[in-house]
Scaffold this motif. Sequence first.
Motif, PDB file in Angstrom:
ATOM      1  N   ASN A   1       0.806  -1.214   0.000  1.00  0.00           N
ATOM      2  CA  ASN A   1       0.000   0.000   0.000  1.00  0.00           C
ATOM      3  C   ASN A   1       0.842   1.269   0.000  1.00  0.00           C
ATOM      4  OD1 ASN A   1      -2.253  -1.621   0.101  1.00  0.00           O
ATOM      5  ND2 ASN A   1      -2.385  -1.556   2.326  1.00  0.00           N
ATOM      6  N   GLY A   2       2.002   1.234   0.621  1.00  0.00           N
ATOM      7  CA  GLY A   2       2.843   2.419   0.731  1.00  0.00           C
ATOM      8  C   GLY A   2       3.721   2.625  -0.488  1.00  0.00           C
ATOM      9  N   ASP A   3       4.535   3.673  -0.420  1.00  0.00           N
ATOM     10  CA  ASP A   3       5.487   3.962  -1.485  1.00  0.00           C
ATOM     11  C   ASP A   3       6.732   3.114  -1.297  1.00  0.00           C
ATOM     12  OD1 ASP A   3       3.836   5.886  -2.579  1.00  0.00           O
ATOM     13  OD2 ASP A   3       4.725   7.508  -1.408  1.00  0.00           O
ATOM     14  N   VAL A   4       7.093   2.376  -2.330  1.00  0.00           N
ATOM     15  CA  VAL A   4       8.277   1.530  -2.306  1.00  0.00           C
ATOM     16  C   VAL A   4       9.066   1.812  -3.573  1.00  0.00           C
ATOM     17  CG1 VAL A   4       9.138  -0.836  -2.322  1.00  0.00           C
ATOM     18  CG2 VAL A   4       7.146  -0.265  -0.957  1.00  0.00           C
ATOM     19  N   TYR A   5      10.346   2.074  -3.420  1.00  0.00           N
ATOM     20  CA  TYR A   5      11.231   2.286  -4.551  1.00  0.00           C
ATOM     21  C   TYR A   5      11.790   0.935  -4.989  1.00  0.00           C
ATOM     22  CZ  TYR A   5      11.024   7.138  -3.085  1.00  0.00           C
ATOM     23  OH  TYR A   5      10.583   8.383  -2.736  1.00  0.00           O
ATOM     24  N   ILE A   6      11.951   0.778  -6.291  1.00  0.00           N
ATOM     25  CA  ILE A   6      12.480  -0.462  -6.850  1.00  0.00           C
ATOM     26  C   ILE A   6      13.889  -0.168  -7.363  1.00  0.00           C
ATOM     27  CG2 ILE A   6      12.151  -2.283  -8.560  1.00  0.00           C
ATOM     28  CD1 ILE A   6       9.857  -2.145  -6.587  1.00  0.00           C
ATOM     29  N   GLY A   7      14.830  -1.027  -6.969  1.00  0.00           N
ATOM     30  CA  GLY A   7      16.197  -0.835  -7.430  1.00  0.00           C
ATOM     31  C   GLY A   7      17.141  -1.778  -6.717  1.00  0.00           C
ATOM     32  N   PRO A   8      18.407  -1.746  -7.108  1.00  0.00           N
ATOM     33  CA  PRO A   8      19.399  -2.620  -6.471  1.00  0.00           C
ATOM     34  C   PRO A   8      19.772  -2.100  -5.078  1.00  0.00           C
ATOM     35  CG  PRO A   8      20.415  -1.305  -8.195  1.00  0.00           C
ATOM     36  CD  PRO A   8      18.957  -1.009  -8.242  1.00  0.00           C
ATOM     37  N   PRO A   9      19.581  -2.879  -4.041  1.00  0.00           N
ATOM     38  CA  PRO A   9      19.844  -2.411  -2.680  1.00  0.00           C
ATOM     39  C   PRO A   9      21.324  -2.222  -2.364  1.00  0.00           C
ATOM     40  CG  PRO A   9      19.212  -4.699  -2.639  1.00  0.00           C
ATOM     41  CD  PRO A   9      19.042  -4.231  -4.053  1.00  0.00           C
ATOM     42  N   PHE A  10      22.200  -2.885  -3.097  1.00  0.00           N
ATOM     43  CA  PHE A  10      23.621  -2.815  -2.792  1.00  0.00           C
ATOM     44  C   PHE A  10      24.269  -1.516  -3.263  1.00  0.00           C
ATOM     45  CE2 PHE A  10      22.669  -7.389  -3.542  1.00  0.00           C
ATOM     46  CZ  PHE A  10      22.675  -7.753  -2.206  1.00  0.00           C
ATOM     47  N   GLU A  11      23.524  -0.707  -4.012  1.00  0.00           N
ATOM     48  CA  GLU A  11      24.102   0.503  -4.577  1.00  0.00           C
ATOM     49  C   GLU A  11      23.638   1.779  -3.894  1.00  0.00           C
ATOM     50  OE1 GLU A  11      23.350   0.407  -8.760  1.00  0.00           O
ATOM     51  OE2 GLU A  11      24.286  -1.556  -8.990  1.00  0.00           O
ATOM     52  N   SER A  12      22.810   1.668  -2.848  1.00  0.00           N
ATOM     53  CA  SER A  12      22.289   2.871  -2.219  1.00  0.00           C
ATOM     54  C   SER A  12      22.246   2.705  -0.701  1.00  0.00           C
ATOM     55  CB  SER A  12      20.881   3.167  -2.747  1.00  0.00           C
ATOM     56  OG  SER A  12      20.362   4.286  -2.088  1.00  0.00           O
ATOM     57  N   ASP A  13      22.641   3.752  -0.005  1.00  0.00           N
ATOM     58  CA  ASP A  13      22.593   3.765   1.456  1.00  0.00           C
ATOM     59  C   ASP A  13      21.585   4.787   1.971  1.00  0.00           C
ATOM     60  OD1 ASP A  13      24.545   1.820   1.633  1.00  0.00           O
ATOM     61  OD2 ASP A  13      26.184   3.260   1.806  1.00  0.00           O
ATOM     62  N   ASP A  14      20.739   5.305   1.096  1.00  0.00           N
ATOM     63  CA  ASP A  14      19.845   6.407   1.452  1.00  0.00           C
ATOM     64  C   ASP A  14      18.488   5.956   1.981  1.00  0.00           C
ATOM     65  OD1 ASP A  14      21.853   8.025   0.501  1.00  0.00           O
ATOM     66  OD2 ASP A  14      20.968   8.203  -1.497  1.00  0.00           O
ATOM     67  N   PHE A  15      18.266   4.669   2.164  1.00  0.00           N
ATOM     68  CA  PHE A  15      16.949   4.177   2.556  1.00  0.00           C
ATOM     69  C   PHE A  15      16.975   3.649   3.987  1.00  0.00           C
ATOM     70  CE2 PHE A  15      16.935   4.262  -1.997  1.00  0.00           C
ATOM     71  CZ  PHE A  15      15.655   4.687  -2.309  1.00  0.00           C
ATOM     72  N   ASP A  16      15.780   3.596   4.600  1.00  0.00           N
ATOM     73  CA  ASP A  16      15.645   3.117   5.976  1.00  0.00           C
ATOM     74  C   ASP A  16      15.343   1.620   6.025  1.00  0.00           C
ATOM     75  OD1 ASP A  16      15.828   5.830   6.961  1.00  0.00           O
ATOM     76  OD2 ASP A  16      13.780   6.094   6.236  1.00  0.00           O
ATOM     77  N   VAL A  17      14.623   1.130   5.003  1.00  0.00           N
ATOM     78  CA  VAL A  17      14.195  -0.272   4.959  1.00  0.00           C
ATOM     79  C   VAL A  17      14.566  -0.845   3.597  1.00  0.00           C
ATOM     80  CG1 VAL A  17      12.222  -1.843   5.117  1.00  0.00           C
ATOM     81  CG2 VAL A  17      12.235   0.255   6.464  1.00  0.00           C
ATOM     82  N   TYR A  18      15.088  -2.074   3.612  1.00  0.00           N
ATOM     83  CA  TYR A  18      15.459  -2.771   2.376  1.00  0.00           C
ATOM     84  C   TYR A  18      14.722  -4.104   2.311  1.00  0.00           C
ATOM     85  CZ  TYR A  18      19.295   0.556   2.038  1.00  0.00           C
ATOM     86  OH  TYR A  18      20.031   1.702   1.939  1.00  0.00           O
ATOM     87  N   LEU A  19      14.249  -4.457   1.115  1.00  0.00           N
ATOM     88  CA  LEU A  19      13.621  -5.748   0.860  1.00  0.00           C
ATOM     89  C   LEU A  19      14.487  -6.493  -0.144  1.00  0.00           C
ATOM     90  CD1 LEU A  19      11.303  -7.820   1.004  1.00  0.00           C
ATOM     91  CD2 LEU A  19      10.168  -6.531  -0.811  1.00  0.00           C
ATOM     92  N   ILE A  20      15.036  -7.621   0.304  1.00  0.00           N
ATOM     93  CA  ILE A  20      15.909  -8.428  -0.542  1.00  0.00           C
ATOM     94  C   ILE A  20      15.225  -9.777  -0.761  1.00  0.00           C
ATOM     95  CG2 ILE A  20      18.171  -9.535  -0.705  1.00  0.00           C
ATOM     96  CD1 ILE A  20      19.222  -7.172   0.994  1.00  0.00           C
ATOM     97  N   ILE A  21      15.116 -10.175  -2.015  1.00  0.00           N
ATOM     98  CA  ILE A  21      14.373 -11.369  -2.404  1.00  0.00           C
ATOM     99  C   ILE A  21      15.335 -12.554  -2.603  1.00  0.00           C
ATOM    100  CG2 ILE A  21      12.715 -12.313  -4.063  1.00  0.00           C
ATOM    101  CD1 ILE A  21      11.698  -9.849  -2.543  1.00  0.00           C
ATOM    102  N   ASN A  22      14.937 -13.709  -2.070  1.00  0.00           N
ATOM    103  CA  ASN A  22      15.642 -14.985  -2.223  1.00  0.00           C
ATOM    104  C   ASN A  22      17.137 -14.918  -1.875  1.00  0.00           C
ATOM    105  OD1 ASN A  22      13.323 -16.368  -2.975  1.00  0.00           O
ATOM    106  ND2 ASN A  22      13.608 -15.856  -5.123  1.00  0.00           N
ATOM    107  N   PRO A  23      17.469 -14.532  -0.662  1.00  0.00           N
ATOM    108  CA  PRO A  23      18.892 -14.453  -0.300  1.00  0.00           C
ATOM    109  C   PRO A  23      19.573 -15.813  -0.188  1.00  0.00           C
ATOM    110  CG  PRO A  23      17.530 -14.106   1.626  1.00  0.00           C
ATOM    111  CD  PRO A  23      16.599 -14.155   0.450  1.00  0.00           C
ATOM    112  N   LEU A  24      18.830 -16.869   0.105  1.00  0.00           N
ATOM    113  CA  LEU A  24      19.426 -18.197   0.269  1.00  0.00           C
ATOM    114  C   LEU A  24      19.559 -18.944  -1.046  1.00  0.00           C
ATOM    115  CD1 LEU A  24      17.463 -19.307   3.464  1.00  0.00           C
ATOM    116  CD2 LEU A  24      19.673 -18.146   3.340  1.00  0.00           C
ATOM    117  N   SER A  25      18.845 -18.516  -2.062  1.00  0.00           N
ATOM    118  CA  SER A  25      18.833 -19.206  -3.352  1.00  0.00           C
ATOM    119  C   SER A  25      19.847 -18.620  -4.333  1.00  0.00           C
ATOM    120  CB  SER A  25      17.434 -19.129  -3.969  1.00  0.00           C
ATOM    121  OG  SER A  25      16.490 -19.714  -3.110  1.00  0.00           O
TER     122      SER A  25
END
Length: 149
Positions: A47-71
């Motif tokens: 429902n909220g605003d979520v930015y889409i992009g590579p998490p390893f390239e930015s330190d400007d966010f408070d929350v990160y969503l990383i998909i399938n880290p074990l795979s």
Amino acid sequence: MLKKIAELNSGAVLITGDGKRLAKIYINAWSKDGRRVLAEYLPFQVNGDVYIGPPFESDDFDVYLIINPLSRSKAERERLQKWLGEHMDKLILLYEHKYVKDSITRYRIKDFIDYLIAYKRETVGFERVDVMRLEDGRIVESKTYVRRY
């Protein structure tokens, strides 16, 4: 314990077993507080605003969503673990499609996560959610929730 996770300000939470509804609840709760969320991609609607992009390239966010880290491949898992070690002050949601519960001890990522939520939909008409709090890669607290549908 599930409510305590929604109120976190920093740390890493791993949701396994394709628990889309739980991940959606947490992302919505964290973005509602005015936190900026960055996701690799969204396997569910939020429902909220979520930015889409590579998490390893930015330190400007408070929350990160990383998909399938074990795979991921071994090199990508090592890169992720290094990144997690550098971003312990951020709130990170790791979302894994495959089910992992006690076998988390085989993965080195266990040293970087604070909570493991293992979601399992049983064939006899109920859902089971196992929540574990980890410290230094060891399970120190555990709770199981069961919901009939």
